[in-house]
Each structure stands twice: as C-alpha cells, then as structure tokens.
Design a protein around this motif. Structure first.
Motif, PDB file in Angstrom:
ATOM      1  N   ILE A  83      79.838   8.131 -23.504  1.00 39.65           N
ATOM      2  CA  ILE A  83      79.271   7.383 -22.378  1.00 39.65           C
ATOM      3  C   ILE A  83      77.950   6.724 -22.802  1.00 39.65           C
ATOM      4  O   ILE A  83      77.694   5.561 -22.478  1.00 39.65           O
ATOM      5  CB  ILE A  83      79.053   8.337 -21.180  1.00 39.65           C
TER       6      ILE A  83
ATOM      7  N   ASP B 134      85.111   2.633 -24.648  1.00 39.40           N
ATOM      8  CA  ASP B 134      86.227   3.109 -25.482  1.00 39.40           C
ATOM      9  C   ASP B 134      87.172   1.980 -25.884  1.00 39.40           C
ATOM     10  O   ASP B 134      87.983   2.165 -26.801  1.00 39.40           O
ATOM     11  CB  ASP B 134      87.025   4.187 -24.734  1.00 39.40           C
TER      12      ASP B 134
ATOM     13  N   TYR C 257      87.768  14.502 -15.356  1.00 42.10           N
ATOM     14  CA  TYR C 257      86.819  15.616 -15.329  1.00 42.10           C
ATOM     15  C   TYR C 257      85.663  15.421 -14.331  1.00 42.10           C
ATOM     16  O   TYR C 257      84.500  15.596 -14.671  1.00 42.10           O
ATOM     17  CB  TYR C 257      86.285  15.911 -16.744  1.00 42.10           C
TER      18      TYR C 257
ATOM     19  N   GLU D 101      89.272  -3.464 -11.294  1.00 46.29           N
ATOM     20  CA  GLU D 101      89.744  -2.119 -11.633  1.00 46.29           C
ATOM     21  C   GLU D 101      91.188  -1.936 -11.149  1.00 46.29           C
ATOM     22  O   GLU D 101      91.504  -2.207  -9.993  1.00 46.29           O
ATOM     23  CB  GLU D 101      88.813  -1.077 -10.994  1.00 46.29           C
TER      24      GLU D 101
ATOM     25  N   ASP E   1      75.287  15.046 -22.239  1.00 48.36           N
ATOM     26  CA  ASP E   1      74.702  14.094 -23.188  1.00 48.36           C
ATOM     27  C   ASP E   1      74.559  12.686 -22.619  1.00 48.36           C
ATOM     28  O   ASP E   1      74.875  11.697 -23.272  1.00 48.36           O
ATOM     29  CB  ASP E   1      75.501  14.081 -24.507  1.00 48.36           C
TER      30      ASP E   1
ATOM     31  N   GLN F  72      87.774   7.465 -16.874  1.00 45.06           N
ATOM     32  CA  GLN F  72      88.179   8.808 -17.323  1.00 45.06           C
ATOM     33  C   GLN F  72      87.428   9.896 -16.577  1.00 45.06           C
ATOM     34  O   GLN F  72      87.961  10.975 -16.335  1.00 45.06           O
ATOM     35  CB  GLN F  72      87.889   8.972 -18.822  1.00 45.06           C
TER      36      GLN F  72
HETATM   37  C1  FAD Z   1      87.934  15.643 -20.776  1.00 47.20           C
HETATM   38  C2  FAD Z   1      86.910  14.646 -21.273  1.00 47.20           C
HETATM   39  C3  FAD Z   1      85.582  15.021 -21.363  1.00 47.20           C
HETATM   40  C4  FAD Z   1      84.629  14.113 -21.824  1.00 47.20           C
HETATM   41  N1  FAD Z   1      83.331  14.505 -21.912  1.00 47.20           N
HETATM   42  C5  FAD Z   1      82.393  13.622 -22.329  1.00 47.20           C
HETATM   43  C6  FAD Z   1      81.021  14.010 -22.442  1.00 47.20           C
HETATM   44  O1  FAD Z   1      80.657  15.163 -22.182  1.00 47.20           O
HETATM   45  N2  FAD Z   1      80.125  13.058 -22.854  1.00 47.20           N
HETATM   46  C7  FAD Z   1      80.495  11.771 -23.173  1.00 47.20           C
HETATM   47  O2  FAD Z   1      79.642  10.967 -23.510  1.00 47.20           O
HETATM   48  N3  FAD Z   1      81.789  11.392 -23.095  1.00 47.20           N
HETATM   49  C8  FAD Z   1      82.743  12.279 -22.690  1.00 47.20           C
HETATM   50  N4  FAD Z   1      84.059  11.888 -22.627  1.00 47.20           N
HETATM   51  C9  FAD Z   1      84.403  10.510 -23.051  1.00 47.20           C
HETATM   52  C10 FAD Z   1      84.045   9.496 -21.947  1.00 47.20           C
HETATM   53  O3  FAD Z   1      84.630   9.879 -20.719  1.00 47.20           O
HETATM   54  C11 FAD Z   1      84.543   8.114 -22.361  1.00 47.20           C
HETATM   55  O4  FAD Z   1      83.914   7.759 -23.567  1.00 47.20           O
HETATM   56  C12 FAD Z   1      84.183   7.095 -21.270  1.00 47.20           C
HETATM   57  O5  FAD Z   1      84.844   7.394 -20.068  1.00 47.20           O
HETATM   58  C13 FAD Z   1      84.575   5.678 -21.704  1.00 47.20           C
HETATM   59  O6  FAD Z   1      84.231   4.832 -20.656  1.00 47.20           O
HETATM   60  P1  FAD Z   1      84.921   3.383 -20.489  1.00 47.20           P
HETATM   61  O7  FAD Z   1      84.301   2.796 -19.283  1.00 47.20           O
HETATM   62  O8  FAD Z   1      84.857   2.676 -21.778  1.00 47.20           O
HETATM   63  O9  FAD Z   1      86.488   3.673 -20.257  1.00 47.20           O
HETATM   64  P2  FAD Z   1      87.258   4.514 -19.146  1.00 47.20           P
HETATM   65  O10 FAD Z   1      86.415   5.611 -18.623  1.00 47.20           O
HETATM   66  O11 FAD Z   1      88.550   4.874 -19.798  1.00 47.20           O
HETATM   67  O12 FAD Z   1      87.503   3.466 -17.966  1.00 47.20           O
HETATM   68  C14 FAD Z   1      88.372   2.381 -18.158  1.00 47.20           C
HETATM   69  C15 FAD Z   1      88.800   1.823 -16.802  1.00 47.20           C
HETATM   70  O13 FAD Z   1      89.505   0.608 -17.010  1.00 47.20           O
HETATM   71  C16 FAD Z   1      90.596   0.546 -16.118  1.00 47.20           C
HETATM   72  N5  FAD Z   1      91.625  -0.362 -16.660  1.00 47.20           N
HETATM   73  C17 FAD Z   1      92.387  -0.188 -17.764  1.00 47.20           C
HETATM   74  N6  FAD Z   1      93.218  -1.227 -17.936  1.00 47.20           N
HETATM   75  C18 FAD Z   1      92.972  -2.091 -16.917  1.00 47.20           C
HETATM   76  C19 FAD Z   1      93.523  -3.363 -16.541  1.00 47.20           C
HETATM   77  N7  FAD Z   1      94.485  -3.964 -17.241  1.00 47.20           N
HETATM   78  N8  FAD Z   1      93.049  -3.952 -15.413  1.00 47.20           N
HETATM   79  C20 FAD Z   1      92.047  -3.375 -14.674  1.00 47.20           C
HETATM   80  N9  FAD Z   1      91.515  -2.174 -14.988  1.00 47.20           N
HETATM   81  C21 FAD Z   1      91.963  -1.549 -16.100  1.00 47.20           C
HETATM   82  C22 FAD Z   1      91.085   1.988 -16.055  1.00 47.20           C
HETATM   83  O14 FAD Z   1      91.856   2.226 -14.869  1.00 47.20           O
HETATM   84  C23 FAD Z   1      89.760   2.751 -16.058  1.00 47.20           C
HETATM   85  O15 FAD Z   1      89.266   2.977 -14.753  1.00 47.20           O
HETATM   86  C24 FAD Z   1      85.028  12.785 -22.195  1.00 47.20           C
HETATM   87  C25 FAD Z   1      86.365  12.404 -22.091  1.00 47.20           C
HETATM   88  C26 FAD Z   1      87.304  13.324 -21.641  1.00 47.20           C
HETATM   89  C27 FAD Z   1      88.739  12.892 -21.554  1.00 47.20           C
END
Ligand code: FAD
Length: 346
Positions: A298, A287, A48, A35, A55, A43
C-alpha cells in the motif's frame, strides 16, 4: 456519462486509485474514478477489512476497514466523480483522447488514464449447494464479515479451511460471537496461532470433517445440513449467519480484452520512472504496475499515485507546471466541503 471529457480516468478504487483520486483533486483535475464492484477499497475490502495493517506511514496500526474509511474521507474533500458497479470493459484511443467503455455500453473520454486495477476484479468463491442462492438472497449467507460492532452473542458458522475462514472465525470470537467452524478436513491450512486460539476458545465449535450439503433459510435462522465426510452421517445446525470463507479470486479477463493494451510482465503493466506504460498517456500504479524492485504494498502505491498524476498532467498539459507542495495550496479553494473550508477560514 456520455460526452464528458475528463482529464484523468482512474480505473480501480483500491488504495492506489483512491489516493490518486484525492491527489488529482489537489491538482484541480477533472477526474473519474471507476470501480467494477459495488464497494471501494480493493483487496483491503474484499480480503482483509478487519486485519490490522502495520506498515502504512503515520499509523501505529490501522484496520483495513478504517484505512479505507480514512481514504474515503480524504477523497470526499475534493471534487471528483466516482462510478461504482462500473467495470471498464474496453479502452481505446480516439484521436488524442482515450475512450473508456463501462459495462459494455456507456463510455466517456479522458485525456489520460491511470490503471489502478490491482490483479483484476474480485469475486468470492461461492458455496454451491441446494438452497445457497436463497440463503444469499435472505442475507443469512455472506462472504464478508459483517460490521462487528453489534454482533456479540450471535451464532455464526464459518466454512473453509484456509486463512480466510480461520481469520473470520477469530475476528468473530474476539467480538464475543459463537462460531461453528465447518471444514471437510480436520486440519487447517492457516496460521497455527490462530487455529490454536480457536481451539482454546469455548466460543468455537469445530464441525470437522464435514461438508455442507444444503441450506434452508427459516424465519430468523439459517439451517445448515452437514454430512460427515468419513461415514456420510447427516447433521443439522441452525445459525444466525453463515460466512463463506473459501477466499476470493481476482480476474483480469475483461482487461485482457481491451483494444488499447499496454505491455505486460508477470500480469503487471510495465511502467517507467514516470509510472507510464508502453502506451503514452496510460499510466499504471499499485499492484497493476511492475518495474524492477517493485514491492506490492500500500505504501508503494501511495507513492506511485502522485508520480502518475503529475506525469499525466505533463502529458496532456505540458505548460501547466507544478506540482506545488500541498502546504502552499489554498485549502479554501481546493477542498469542496464547507465544513473543511471553515477550518481554514481563520
Ligand atoms: C491478505 C492480504 C494482506 C495484505 N496485507 C498488507 C499489509 O499489511 N500491508 C501492505 O502494504 N499491503 C498488504 N497487502 C497488499 C495490498 O492489499 C495491495 O498491495 C493493495 O491492495 C494494492 O492496491 P491497488 O489499489 O493497487 O489494487 P487493489 O487493492 O487490488 O484494487 C484494485 C481495484 O480495481 C478494481 N478493478 C479491477 N479491474 C477493474 C476494471 N476492469 N474496471 C473497474 N475496476 C476494476 C478491483 O475491483 C479493485 O477494487 C495485503 C494483501 C492481502 C491479499
């Protein structure tokens, strides 16, 4: 970490990466979770932590912070390594392995890679006025809400005119704090009901249309110098803490420089039904992954994680078989903590 060979390197500790780490542990894989930032949760943690998520399967509603805590407890059950403050700055193929470069120097090898990097690494949009560096160093200027259990009756200021600032202010008044909301306009670009709630609260003091022109950390308090936008009149207020609520930016700049770079569409890595990218052995989830019909949620990420892990095993060890249902696993062997093992002793 040099010379270590992991079965799977997971890039990104958002919800997708965290659940992938746990599931890889159930399959007894040697896993590294990497990380870029100092904190897990992606995110959720950055944007948040105090909002209620409705959900996620099995929860009637859970705050972002609590969901990340639950994910952490789950990953703690299994053997795995987590590297924080570790940005993956390059990814390249060396014979049948992938070399993962961290922060431009250290590196290790993995048999497969799962990209769970969301939209990239996060950083807050910062306040840039005289004294802002000193205020941040003193801890009186931050960009995230503090833990809310012990903040009642404290004086906060929040600056910004969008959802981030307004949501922060609402959370603070809900926890019996006093909030001065600073914005350079009178109007807010935020959920109307939240703005109305703030307007109806005696705990909120609107300092608009005003901009911050300087910060001076004093002994216990932070002095904020404000300038009225229409007439330039200067005013000073003192608070316990100022929270910058200008939002966060995610950047994929580093990822875009990787030598091994799978095919992209709309800034996501194109994945097939096995969550595999255009490069064999590199998978993408959450994402970071895109395919027809994809929802960036999520719940979706939680489904993609086991698919990617199981398919990664098929990639580097096709004879291994599996997966089994977790109900068939020997919990005493899979879970590393004695506390958990003892739960399954009877
Ligand atoms: C305001 C808001 C409200 C939301 N509400 C909801 C909800 O109610 N329900 C829902 O299902 N979804 C919700 N979402 C969407 C949800 O948060 C995302 O779909 C989810 O966080 C995606 O998870 P992820 O692990 O794929 O990516 P992320 O949460 O974006 O995590 C990616 C991680 O990778 C790390 N990273 C990136 N590049 C590198 C690198 N080169 N080396 C090492 N680490 C790296 C980043 O620092 C980060 O910690 C919301 C989003 C927002 C912005």
């Amino acid at each position: 970490m040099d010379n270590e060979i992991f079965d799977i390197a997971i890039i990104g500790a958002g919800p997708a990466g965290l659940f992938a780490q746990f599931y890889a542990g159930l399959r007894e894989l040697k896993t590294a979770l990497i990380e870029a930032t100092p904190r897990i949760g992606g995110q959720i943690t950055a944007l948040y932590p105090e909002k209620t998520i409705l959900d996620v399967a099995g929860f009637l509603g859970i705050s972002g912070r609590d969901l990340v805590n639950e994910l952490k407890l789950q990953t703690d059950l299994v053997d795995s390594k987590t590297f924080l403050n570790s940005e993956v700055t390059n990814l390249k193929k060396i014979a049948s392995h992938f070399e993962i470069e961290i922060n431009h120097h250290a590196s290790f090898l993995a048999k497969s890679v799962i990209i769970a990097s969301g939209n990239g690494s996060f950083s807050p949009r910062k306040i840039d006025v005289p004294g802002s560096s000193e205020a941040e160093q003193s801890g009186m200027l931050t960009y995230l809400l503090p833990g809310l259990s012990e903040v009642a009756d404290k004086d906060f200021a929040v600056v910004g005119g969008g959802n981030t600032a307004v949501d922060y202010a609402v959370e603070l008044i809900d926890h019996d704090c006093h909030v001065s909301l600073i914005h350079r306009r009178d109007n807010f670009r935020a959920m109307e009901s939240s703005v109305t709630k703030l307007k109806n609260s005696r705990r909120t003091n609107f300092l608009t249309p005003m901009k911050i022109t300087g910060l001076s950390p004093k002994k216990e308090k932070l002095e904020i110098e404000l300038q009225s936008v229409p007439d330039g009149a200067v005013k000073r207020v003192s608070v316990d803490r100022l929270i910058g609520g200008f939002g966060f930016t995610a950047s994929s700049r580093t990822i875009n420089q990787w030598e091994e770079f799978p095919e992209q569409f709309n800034q996501g890595f194109l994945t097939n039904e096995a969550q595999m990218t255009s490069i064999a052995g590199i998978f993408a989830i959450g994402d970071a992954s895109i395919y027809p019909g994809k929802s960036d949620l999520i719940a979706t990420a939680f489904g993609e994680a086991p698919t990617a892990i199981n398919q990664a095993v098929n990639y580097f060890d096709p004879d291994r078989g599996g997966p089994q249902h977790s109900t068939s696993l020997n919990k005493k062997e899979v879970f590393k903590h004695d506390r958990i093992k003892s739960r399954y002793n009877s």
